[in-house]
Motif scaffolding. Structure first.
Motif, PDB file in Angstrom:
ATOM      1  N   PRO A 136      69.809  73.183  86.691  1.00  0.00           N
ATOM      2  CA  PRO A 136      70.955  72.810  86.133  1.00  0.00           C
ATOM      3  C   PRO A 136      71.681  71.736  86.941  1.00  0.00           C
ATOM      4  O   PRO A 136      72.909  71.950  87.197  1.00  0.00           O
ATOM      5  CB  PRO A 136      71.615  74.334  86.632  1.00  0.00           C
ATOM      6  CG  PRO A 136      71.132  74.657  87.652  1.00  0.00           C
ATOM      7  CD  PRO A 136      69.626  74.164  87.598  1.00  0.00           C
ATOM      8  N   PRO A 184      72.789  67.510  85.466  1.00  0.00           N
ATOM      9  CA  PRO A 184      72.689  66.540  84.396  1.00  0.00           C
ATOM     10  C   PRO A 184      71.308  65.877  84.438  1.00  0.00           C
ATOM     11  O   PRO A 184      70.694  65.324  85.685  1.00  0.00           O
ATOM     12  CB  PRO A 184      73.820  65.487  84.802  1.00  0.00           C
ATOM     13  CG  PRO A 184      74.813  66.439  85.638  1.00  0.00           C
ATOM     14  CD  PRO A 184      73.845  67.241  86.482  1.00  0.00           C
ATOM     15  N   PRO A 185      70.749  65.431  83.285  1.00  0.00           N
ATOM     16  CA  PRO A 185      69.625  64.515  83.194  1.00  0.00           C
ATOM     17  C   PRO A 185      69.674  63.077  84.260  1.00  0.00           C
ATOM     18  O   PRO A 185      68.514  62.871  84.681  1.00  0.00           O
ATOM     19  CB  PRO A 185      69.449  64.172  81.617  1.00  0.00           C
ATOM     20  CG  PRO A 185      70.299  65.393  81.165  1.00  0.00           C
ATOM     21  CD  PRO A 185      71.313  65.608  81.923  1.00  0.00           C
ATOM     22  N   ALA A 237      61.746  66.617  83.182  1.00  0.00           N
ATOM     23  CA  ALA A 237      63.055  67.171  83.421  1.00  0.00           C
ATOM     24  C   ALA A 237      62.781  68.638  84.317  1.00  0.00           C
ATOM     25  O   ALA A 237      63.582  69.314  84.660  1.00  0.00           O
ATOM     26  CB  ALA A 237      63.870  67.509  82.304  1.00  0.00           C
ATOM     27  N   SER A 266      60.083  69.757  78.974  1.00  0.00           N
ATOM     28  CA  SER A 266      61.678  69.242  78.946  1.00  0.00           C
ATOM     29  C   SER A 266      61.478  68.020  79.330  1.00  0.00           C
ATOM     30  O   SER A 266      60.981  67.655  80.440  1.00  0.00           O
ATOM     31  CB  SER A 266      62.585  70.099  79.649  1.00  0.00           C
ATOM     32  OG  SER A 266      62.619  71.369  79.105  1.00  0.00           O
ATOM     33  N   ALA A 291      63.899  64.155  80.177  1.00  0.00           N
ATOM     34  CA  ALA A 291      65.053  63.522  80.324  1.00  0.00           C
ATOM     35  C   ALA A 291      65.015  61.948  79.867  1.00  0.00           C
ATOM     36  O   ALA A 291      64.490  61.199  80.566  1.00  0.00           O
ATOM     37  CB  ALA A 291      65.550  63.576  81.877  1.00  0.00           C
ATOM     38  N   ALA A 344      70.534  59.985  78.075  1.00  0.00           N
ATOM     39  CA  ALA A 344      70.905  60.984  77.408  1.00  0.00           C
ATOM     40  C   ALA A 344      71.734  61.719  78.006  1.00  0.00           C
ATOM     41  O   ALA A 344      71.765  62.050  79.319  1.00  0.00           O
ATOM     42  CB  ALA A 344      69.602  61.693  77.006  1.00  0.00           C
ATOM     43  N   ASP A 345      72.520  62.571  77.353  1.00  0.00           N
ATOM     44  CA  ASP A 345      73.515  63.467  78.066  1.00  0.00           C
ATOM     45  C   ASP A 345      73.038  64.825  78.481  1.00  0.00           C
ATOM     46  O   ASP A 345      73.545  65.595  79.197  1.00  0.00           O
ATOM     47  CB  ASP A 345      74.794  64.038  77.274  1.00  0.00           C
ATOM     48  CG  ASP A 345      75.363  62.224  77.175  1.00  0.00           C
ATOM     49  OD1 ASP A 345      75.584  61.595  78.264  1.00  0.00           O
ATOM     50  OD2 ASP A 345      76.048  62.258  76.160  1.00  0.00           O
ATOM     51  N   ALA A 346      71.766  65.204  77.637  1.00  0.00           N
ATOM     52  CA  ALA A 346      71.221  66.353  77.892  1.00  0.00           C
ATOM     53  C   ALA A 346      69.693  66.236  77.541  1.00  0.00           C
ATOM     54  O   ALA A 346      69.122  65.467  77.264  1.00  0.00           O
ATOM     55  CB  ALA A 346      71.516  67.534  76.783  1.00  0.00           C
ATOM     56  N   THR A 347      69.043  67.269  78.366  1.00  0.00           N
ATOM     57  CA  THR A 347      67.466  67.106  78.347  1.00  0.00           C
ATOM     58  C   THR A 347      67.150  67.597  76.731  1.00  0.00           C
ATOM     59  O   THR A 347      67.853  68.317  75.990  1.00  0.00           O
ATOM     60  CB  THR A 347      66.729  68.317  79.293  1.00  0.00           C
ATOM     61  OG1 THR A 347      67.170  69.350  79.002  1.00  0.00           O
ATOM     62  CG2 THR A 347      67.399  67.656  80.565  1.00  0.00           C
ATOM     63  N   HIS A 348      65.717  67.238  76.496  1.00  0.00           N
ATOM     64  CA  HIS A 348      65.112  67.596  75.256  1.00  0.00           C
ATOM     65  C   HIS A 348      63.843  68.220  75.320  1.00  0.00           C
ATOM     66  O   HIS A 348      63.131  67.621  76.467  1.00  0.00           O
ATOM     67  CB  HIS A 348      65.280  66.797  74.115  1.00  0.00           C
ATOM     68  CG  HIS A 348      64.247  65.397  74.289  1.00  0.00           C
ATOM     69  ND1 HIS A 348      64.646  64.611  75.272  1.00  0.00           N
ATOM     70  CD2 HIS A 348      63.276  65.404  73.853  1.00  0.00           C
ATOM     71  CE1 HIS A 348      63.795  63.402  75.201  1.00  0.00           C
ATOM     72  NE2 HIS A 348      62.834  63.859  74.433  1.00  0.00           N
ATOM     73  N   GLU A 349      63.309  68.908  74.422  1.00  0.00           N
ATOM     74  CA  GLU A 349      61.828  69.430  74.687  1.00  0.00           C
ATOM     75  C   GLU A 349      60.954  68.542  73.679  1.00  0.00           C
ATOM     76  O   GLU A 349      61.514  68.288  72.576  1.00  0.00           O
ATOM     77  CB  GLU A 349      61.790  70.759  74.293  1.00  0.00           C
ATOM     78  CG  GLU A 349      62.493  71.558  75.134  1.00  0.00           C
ATOM     79  CD  GLU A 349      62.421  73.504  74.956  1.00  0.00           C
ATOM     80  OE1 GLU A 349      61.773  73.476  73.696  1.00  0.00           O
ATOM     81  OE2 GLU A 349      62.871  74.078  75.708  1.00  0.00           O
TER      82      GLU A 349
END
Length: 458
Positions: free
Chosen positions: A31, A33-34, A58, A400, A402, A406-411
């Motif tokens: 938890p 930030p990336p 990530a 996941s 990073a 980017a502001d969020a991780t992605h899968e």
């Protein structure tokens, strides 16, 4: 540090999208930030020659304990067969050089005692493995003190340990520490050779963009484990043996390749001097025969000394591989003329030179023009120093990522190439390389700019 109540491991059908071998559990991103994850990963790997990666993991890649253990168990078993196959090609080093058609550049850096050469050739290894339709498939064996993995796995693992440890230091996963296992290998090696626990790490900062941190990380860890260790540039290597007996280094890590140093214009004569004066550098030059892709071709075709169980192991874990020349071979019960077969089955085969690094000297048939493929196959068949191998369509798992900025991780679904490290026959962690953007092809960080991660067991 994460709180104990945090949900670290997720279960469900999306955990593994491509093959049940990957299991149904994975580790969620921490938890933070990336940008924090990226900064920590970049900081740990800094000044080691590792390139920028737009997509970084990530979270670590998580495997079931049974799958994690399988990679090491099979690596050890196949390495034994690889070693026996390479050594049987000829009774002497000179004979093997001829049998493999080794370039003149590889006719050096052998120790005088052939038993020593053979005994310590396989101290350090890392195969390249993909997960195909039927599970793990071993595409090649890298057997060399200079292989990638130890520093990279150590650096990635340090970040995941910091981010996932709870207040009591407990982790939701387990993994071998490559530096710890390699230090144990050198302790055992010094005891076996009856030399002082002193390890020379031989390499060159010129191979790392001028920085020495890549080597400093290793020597500092050795020192923390009771081993006197020093990084040597080749020009300084005489100080490892031309000194009072109590200051000599009887063993060392050969953290370079002949082609890399040739490209940089670095003279290998000091290395031969050190070997001739009793400094054993591992893996020995005989490891080149074990790394040659011709060895996998010979092993895949079957050796007369193999037991039924060994042949079954090879058939299960090695894709069909053959040394390419104008000859007949077999595929199951079918006899075939190898060169015409290779030309006609372009879309199912890969052509690889016997020696190559970072994905060089590799042609994937389905990505090659038919005329170019035929020309490459016929040309390679004349020299007899290449292999053709079944193309393995890799299966995927979910990870996941990073992305930079980017502001969020992605899968994403990734098709990892696993590289389990084995030092002195002991498991030492797993490197994974992958493309995070759906790209397919030859996967290497330095050659094709893929991403990397370490692998853990859950």
């Amino acid at each position: 540090m994460m709180k104990p109540e945090s949900a670290l491991v997720e279960a469900g059908p999306q955990a593994a999208s491509g093959h049940p071998w990957f299991g149904d559990r994975r580790i969620a991103p921490p938890p933070v930030p990336p940008a924090t994850i990226r900064r920590m990963l970049d900081h740990e790997i800094r000044d080691t020659g590792w390139p920028y990666q737009r997509l970084l993991p990530a979270a670590p890649i998580a495997l079931p304990r049974t799958a994690y253990a399988e990679l090491f168990r099979v690596t050890a078993a196949l390495l034994d067969l690889v070693r026996r196959t390479a050594l049987e090609t000829a009774p002497t080093t000179e004979g093997r050089l001829a049998a493999y058609g080794m370039p003149e550049s590889e006719h050096q850096l052998f120790v005088a005692d052939q038993f020593t050469e053979e005994r310590y050739a396989d101290c350090v290894t890392r195969p390249d493995i993909v997960i195909g339709p039927n599970g793990p498939q071993f595409l090649e064996f890298n057997v060399s003190g200079a292989l990638g993995g130890p520093v990279e796995v150590r650096s990635r693992l340090a970040v995941w340990r910091e981010l996932y440890a709870d207040e009591q230091g407990r982790l939701p996963f387990s993994s071998h520490h490559p530096f710890a296992v390699r230090a144990r290998m050198f302790h055992d090696l010094c005891a076996e050779l009856n030399v002082a626990p002193r390890v020379a790490v031989l390499g060159s900062a010129r191979d790392q963009g001028g920085a020495t941190r890549y080597f400093d990380l290793q020597t500092e860890y050795f020192a923390s484990q009771g081993l006197t260790a020093r990084f040597f540039e080749p020009e300084d290597l005489h100080e490892a043996w031309d000194c009072p007996p109590h200051l000599r280094y009887g063993v060392g890590l050969r953290d370079f390749t002949i082609p890399d140093w040739a490209q940089l214009g670095i003279d290998t004569a000091p290395v031969q001097d050190a070997l001739d004066h009793g400094c054993l550098l591992v893996g020995t030059q005989t490891s080149t025969f074990l790394s040659s892709k011709l060895t996998l071709g010979l092993l895949s075709e079957g050796r007369p000394w193999m037991s039924a169980a060994e042949q079954a192991l090879v058939d299960r874990y090695l894709p069909w591989t053959r040394v390419l020349s104008h000859r007949f071979t077999h595929r199951g019960d079918r006899k075939l003329d190898l060169v015409p077969y290779a030309v006609e089955n372009r879309e199912t085969l890969v052509l690889k030179a016997s020696i190559g690094m970072s994905g060089k000297q590799v042609a994937i048939g389905r990505e090659t023009d038919p005329a170019e493929w035929e020309e490459a196959v016929v040309s390679a068949a004349r020299t007899g120093t290449s292999i053709v191998q079944d193309f393995v369509s890799p299966r995927t798992c979910r990870l996941s990522l990073a992305a930079d900025g980017a502001d969020a991780t992605h899968e994403a679904d990734i098709a990892p190439v696993f590289g389990p490290l084995l030092f002195g026959g002991r498991p030492a962690g797993i490197l994974a390389r992958f493309f995070g953007d759906g790209t397919a092809g030859v996967v290497t960080v330095l050659g094709t700019h893929s991403s990397d991660n370490c692998v853990v067991a859950v």
